[in-house]
Design an enzyme around this catalytic site. Structure first.
Site, PDB file in Angstrom:
ATOM      1  N   LYS A 161       0.823  -1.237  -0.045  1.00 44.39           N
ATOM      2  CA  LYS A 161      -0.143  -0.049   0.125  1.00 44.39           C
ATOM      3  C   LYS A 161       0.961   1.170   0.036  1.00 44.39           C
ATOM      4  O   LYS A 161       1.643   1.480   1.014  1.00 44.39           O
ATOM      5  CB  LYS A 161      -0.900  -0.030   1.308  1.00 44.39           C
ATOM      6  CG  LYS A 161      -2.222   0.644   1.142  1.00 44.39           C
ATOM      7  CD  LYS A 161      -1.952   2.249   0.857  1.00 44.39           C
ATOM      8  CE  LYS A 161      -1.711   2.946   2.081  1.00 44.39           C
ATOM      9  NZ  LYS A 161      -1.610   4.461   1.609  1.00 44.39           N
ATOM     10  N   SER A 206       4.967   7.891  10.292  1.00 42.71           N
ATOM     11  CA  SER A 206       4.876   8.416  11.500  1.00 42.71           C
ATOM     12  C   SER A 206       4.613   7.782  12.658  1.00 42.71           C
ATOM     13  O   SER A 206       4.180   6.557  12.749  1.00 42.71           O
ATOM     14  CB  SER A 206       3.747   9.722  11.492  1.00 42.71           C
ATOM     15  OG  SER A 206       2.534   8.719  11.099  1.00 42.71           O
ATOM     16  N   GLU A 246      10.609  15.115  15.565  1.00 42.55           N
ATOM     17  CA  GLU A 246      11.078  15.141  14.145  1.00 42.55           C
ATOM     18  C   GLU A 246      10.219  16.336  13.310  1.00 42.55           C
ATOM     19  O   GLU A 246       8.896  16.065  13.437  1.00 42.55           O
ATOM     20  CB  GLU A 246      10.493  13.925  13.622  1.00 42.55           C
ATOM     21  CG  GLU A 246      10.998  13.428  12.143  1.00 42.55           C
ATOM     22  CD  GLU A 246      10.584  12.228  11.710  1.00 42.55           C
ATOM     23  OE1 GLU A 246       9.338  11.793  11.800  1.00 42.55           O
ATOM     24  OE2 GLU A 246      11.677  11.600  11.242  1.00 42.55           O
ATOM     25  N   CYS A 286      13.777   9.868   7.073  1.00 39.34           N
ATOM     26  CA  CYS A 286      13.767   9.391   8.489  1.00 39.34           C
ATOM     27  C   CYS A 286      15.016   9.184   9.190  1.00 39.34           C
ATOM     28  O   CYS A 286      14.970   9.847  10.419  1.00 39.34           O
ATOM     29  CB  CYS A 286      13.164   7.897   8.531  1.00 39.34           C
ATOM     30  SG  CYS A 286      13.839   6.948   6.856  1.00 39.34           S
ATOM     31  N   GLU A 344       9.331   1.165  11.215  1.00 35.74           N
ATOM     32  CA  GLU A 344      10.418   2.511  11.181  1.00 35.74           C
ATOM     33  C   GLU A 344       9.878   3.694  11.122  1.00 35.74           C
ATOM     34  O   GLU A 344       9.141   4.090  10.178  1.00 35.74           O
ATOM     35  CB  GLU A 344      11.200   2.100   9.808  1.00 35.74           C
ATOM     36  CG  GLU A 344      12.555   2.842   9.932  1.00 35.74           C
ATOM     37  CD  GLU A 344      12.416   4.250   9.428  1.00 35.74           C
ATOM     38  OE1 GLU A 344      12.406   4.890   9.889  1.00 35.74           O
ATOM     39  OE2 GLU A 344      12.575   4.268   8.033  1.00 35.74           O
ATOM     40  N   GLY A 362       2.192   4.408  13.297  1.00 33.79           N
ATOM     41  CA  GLY A 362       3.061   3.162  13.811  1.00 33.79           C
ATOM     42  C   GLY A 362       2.310   2.473  14.891  1.00 33.79           C
ATOM     43  O   GLY A 362       2.015   1.062  15.052  1.00 33.79           O
TER      44      GLY A 362
HETATM   45  P1  NAI Z   1       1.824   8.554   7.659  1.00 32.86           P
HETATM   46  O1  NAI Z   1       2.305   7.905   8.869  1.00 32.86           O
HETATM   47  O2  NAI Z   1       0.410   9.072   7.974  1.00 32.86           O
HETATM   48  O3  NAI Z   1       1.941   7.873   6.381  1.00 32.86           O
HETATM   49  C1  NAI Z   1       2.627   6.961   6.035  1.00 32.86           C
HETATM   50  C2  NAI Z   1       1.883   5.747   5.184  1.00 32.86           C
HETATM   51  O4  NAI Z   1       0.998   5.070   6.334  1.00 32.86           O
HETATM   52  C3  NAI Z   1       0.980   6.234   4.022  1.00 32.86           C
HETATM   53  O5  NAI Z   1       1.201   4.988   3.423  1.00 32.86           O
HETATM   54  C4  NAI Z   1      -0.197   6.423   4.734  1.00 32.86           C
HETATM   55  O6  NAI Z   1      -1.347   6.086   3.825  1.00 32.86           O
HETATM   56  C5  NAI Z   1      -0.367   5.107   5.716  1.00 32.86           C
HETATM   57  N1  NAI Z   1      -1.163   5.391   6.648  1.00 32.86           N
HETATM   58  C6  NAI Z   1      -1.600   6.370   7.408  1.00 32.86           C
HETATM   59  N2  NAI Z   1      -2.574   6.137   8.231  1.00 32.86           N
HETATM   60  C7  NAI Z   1      -2.804   4.959   8.539  1.00 32.86           C
HETATM   61  C8  NAI Z   1      -3.561   4.243   9.071  1.00 32.86           C
HETATM   62  N3  NAI Z   1      -4.296   4.374  10.068  1.00 32.86           N
HETATM   63  N4  NAI Z   1      -3.499   2.576   9.035  1.00 32.86           N
HETATM   64  C9  NAI Z   1      -2.482   1.990   7.813  1.00 32.86           C
HETATM   65  N5  NAI Z   1      -1.867   2.843   7.158  1.00 32.86           N
HETATM   66  C10 NAI Z   1      -1.756   4.150   7.407  1.00 32.86           C
HETATM   67  O7  NAI Z   1       2.715  10.056   7.629  1.00 32.86           O
HETATM   68  P2  NAI Z   1       2.177  11.382   6.933  1.00 32.86           P
HETATM   69  O8  NAI Z   1       1.014  11.760   7.329  1.00 32.86           O
HETATM   70  O9  NAI Z   1       2.564  11.142   5.261  1.00 32.86           O
HETATM   71  O10 NAI Z   1       3.295  12.509   7.438  1.00 32.86           O
HETATM   72  C11 NAI Z   1       3.378  12.903   8.728  1.00 32.86           C
HETATM   73  C12 NAI Z   1       4.717  12.892   9.599  1.00 32.86           C
HETATM   74  O11 NAI Z   1       5.285  11.367   9.719  1.00 32.86           O
HETATM   75  C13 NAI Z   1       5.701  13.654   8.829  1.00 32.86           C
HETATM   76  O12 NAI Z   1       5.827  14.795   9.163  1.00 32.86           O
HETATM   77  C14 NAI Z   1       6.974  12.913   9.648  1.00 32.86           C
HETATM   78  O13 NAI Z   1       7.443  13.407  10.609  1.00 32.86           O
HETATM   79  C15 NAI Z   1       6.551  11.420   9.606  1.00 32.86           C
HETATM   80  N6  NAI Z   1       6.842  10.495   8.610  1.00 32.86           N
HETATM   81  C16 NAI Z   1       7.964   9.712   8.835  1.00 32.86           C
HETATM   82  C17 NAI Z   1       8.309   8.987   7.845  1.00 32.86           C
HETATM   83  C18 NAI Z   1       9.722   8.086   7.750  1.00 32.86           C
HETATM   84  O14 NAI Z   1      10.377   7.819   7.013  1.00 32.86           O
HETATM   85  N7  NAI Z   1       9.980   7.697   9.093  1.00 32.86           N
HETATM   86  C19 NAI Z   1       7.866   8.960   6.564  1.00 32.86           C
HETATM   87  C20 NAI Z   1       6.618   9.631   6.370  1.00 32.86           C
HETATM   88  C21 NAI Z   1       6.193  10.536   7.592  1.00 32.86           C
END
Ligand code: NAI
Ligand code: MG
Length: 482
Positions: free
Chosen positions: A178, A232, A384, A287, A253, A236
């Protein structure tokens, strides 16, 4: 917009490009200028259920029957196809994520390299024999979990597909991916290349959609045996809670607040490019970004001055212009970063980069900012930010450096800059971090290097050979033969 000739409104399920069950779509935006790129599927629980059962069928039949050598050859074929499409993949990643073209190209090379590494590793993953009681032969088998779910973010789609899908396929699992709703063109292109590599139908399924819909459905599915997630902290936590319902293992991660520690005997000139690049690469949306620069007080002014000089030459602009930084991935991410910047009003602003004069109005641009302060508990030193923002903090001695370096809830990456070998060894032990770099940062991102965190950075290890252990389960066989 047809990535590798395919319709981006489709999902890849059971080897076929299909429309989402509910006929709903999401808009993909080019963050460099705010224009509409294309529509993508808004996958639902129904599409996820079909993808999971296609993966199960592949696992129970053709894919599950492959030998390690056959899997290795599939991955090697994928590597060749990726390299043959380098220019197109780089362009897609660049316009979708807003990543400068050179960085997008490096990500394509990394994706190919993951396929190459896991192609080479697939047939070297083996169990052990265990000496036991008289009359027994005991050994272990490394077996795939079955169906693995992969939820990836938008910041490094290709690299994260490489480390996650590459290792999982090598281990023999069938996958459901996904991708993120903000950027998923290269995930679709990768799926098409997997089809062209003739992976058995259902071995890799890709369902774009929203996290709360397709993503949540994947984490709740009873048909999924392992989940890997990068994103995020809050999501997680939710994923770990959902996975607990089915007692499914998760690899998380979740990013970091990674420090670089510059000691009094450091080669500062060698350090400067690493100190800055680790903060601004991919506009800080990394990250493993290094957002805290801890400097011994005797070198503090020098490091501040030299970093500031570099910052003043940094330019953000359209991804295809290939400058130091592109835009952030979205207006939403820009807003998150700007809200943080406002909270830095009580810090010293040491230097600010610039935005290219021809950067379109509708782009999600933020100029990189270097702050300095002394409060390690400041929100900008703790959370972060996921934007091009770094903070300098002084320290007085090694003990204080360790305390400050470990003073966040994260623990993903750390580095120390010192010529003192004994101190290097002490720091490597004392830094709470999944990776520690000595006199460098990131070691070029090598696919060979196990990666993952502790604390809020998550748990489990990806990359390198180690990842194969996470994507397998261990069976002990004890035969009594007398
Ligand atoms: P997010 O954690 O919401 O999105 C990452 C992935 O998780 C996307 O594919 C999203 O569709 C999916 N996702 C979101 N909610 C979900 C749920 N309830 N169940 C299953 N999957 C779900 O991150 P977002 O909103 O894009 O970014 C927000 C913050 O998260 C950023 O500002 C950053 O601090 C952090 N982040 C960290 C990352 C890393 O590489 N560790 C990558 C992206 C975001
Ligand atoms: Mg989110």
């Amino acid at each position: 917009m047809k990535p590798l000739g395919i319709d981006p409104q489709h999902c890849l399920i059971d080897g076929e490009w299909v429309s989402p069950a509910n006929g709903e779509y999401l808009q993909l935006v080019n963050p460099s200028d705010g224009t509409h790129l294309c529509e993508i599927a808004r996958g639902s629980a129904e599409d996820i259920a079909r993808a999971v059962s296609a993966a199960r069928k592949a696992y129970d039949t053709e894919w599950g029957a492959t030998t390690a050598l056959q899997r290795s050859r599939y991955l090697a074929r994928l590597k060749d196809l990726i390299l043959q499409n380098t220019d197109e993949l780089a362009r897609l990643e660049s316009i979708d994520v807003g990543k400068p073209l050179t960085q997008a190209r490096a990500d394509v090379i990394a994706l190919a390299r993951y396929m190459e590494f896991y192609a080479g590793a697939a047939d070297k993953l083996h169990g052990q024999t265990i000496p036991y009681l008289d009359g027994y032969t005991v050994y272990t088998l490394r077996e795939p979990h079955g169906v693995t779910g992969h939820i990836i973010p938008w910041n490094y789609p290709m690299q994260i597909i490489g480390r996650s899908i590459g290792a999982s396929l090598a281990a023999g699992n069938a996958c459901v991916l996904k991708p993120a709703e903000e950027a998923c063109l290269t995930a679709l292109a990768f799926a098409e290349l997997a089809r062209q590599a003739e992976l058995p139908a259902g071995t890799l399924n890709v369902v774009p959609g929203l996290g709360a819909e397709a993503g949540a459905a994947l984490t709740r599915s009873k048909g999924v045996d392992h989940i890997s997630f990068t994103g995020s902290v809050n999501v997680g936590k939710e994923i770990q809670r959902n996975a607990a319902e089915n007692i499914v293992p998760v690899t998380l991660e979740l990013g970091g607040k990674s420090p670089q520690v510059v000691f009094d005997d450091a080669d500062v000139d060698a350090a400067i490019p690493f100190l800055v690049n680790a903060g601004i690469q991919n506009a800080g949306q990394t990250c493993s970004a290094s957002s805290r620069i801890l400097v011994h007080k005797s070198r503090y002014d020098e490091v501040t001055e030299k970093m500031a000089a570099r910052y003043s030459s940094l330019v953000a602009g359209p991804a295809l212009k290939d400058l130091d930084l592109g835009p952030l991935v979205s207006q939403r991410q820009k807003q998150i970063v700007e809200d943080y910047l406002k909270q830095g009003a009580d810090l010293q602003t040491v230097a600010v980069g610039s935005i290219h004069p021809e950067a379109p109005e509708g782009g999600a641009y933020t100029a990189p900012v270097l702050f300095a302060g002394t409060q390690s508990d400041h929100i900008l030193a703790q959370q972060e930010i996921f934007g091009p923002v770094q903070m300098l903090l002084p320290f007085h001695d090694e003990d204080e450096a360790v305390t400050l370096a470990n003073a966040t809830d994260f623990g993903l990456v750390a580095s120390c800059w010192t010529r003192d070998g004994a101190r290097q060894m002490r720091m490597a032990k004392k830094l709470r971090s999944g990776q520690v770099f000595i006199n460098n940062y990131g070691a070029g991102g090598g696919v060979e290097l196990p990666f993952g965190g502790s604390g809020l950075s998550g748990h489990g290890r990806e990359k390198g050979f180690e990842a194969l252990y996470g994507f397998t389960t261990l069976k002990t066989v004890a035969a009594l033969h007398g």
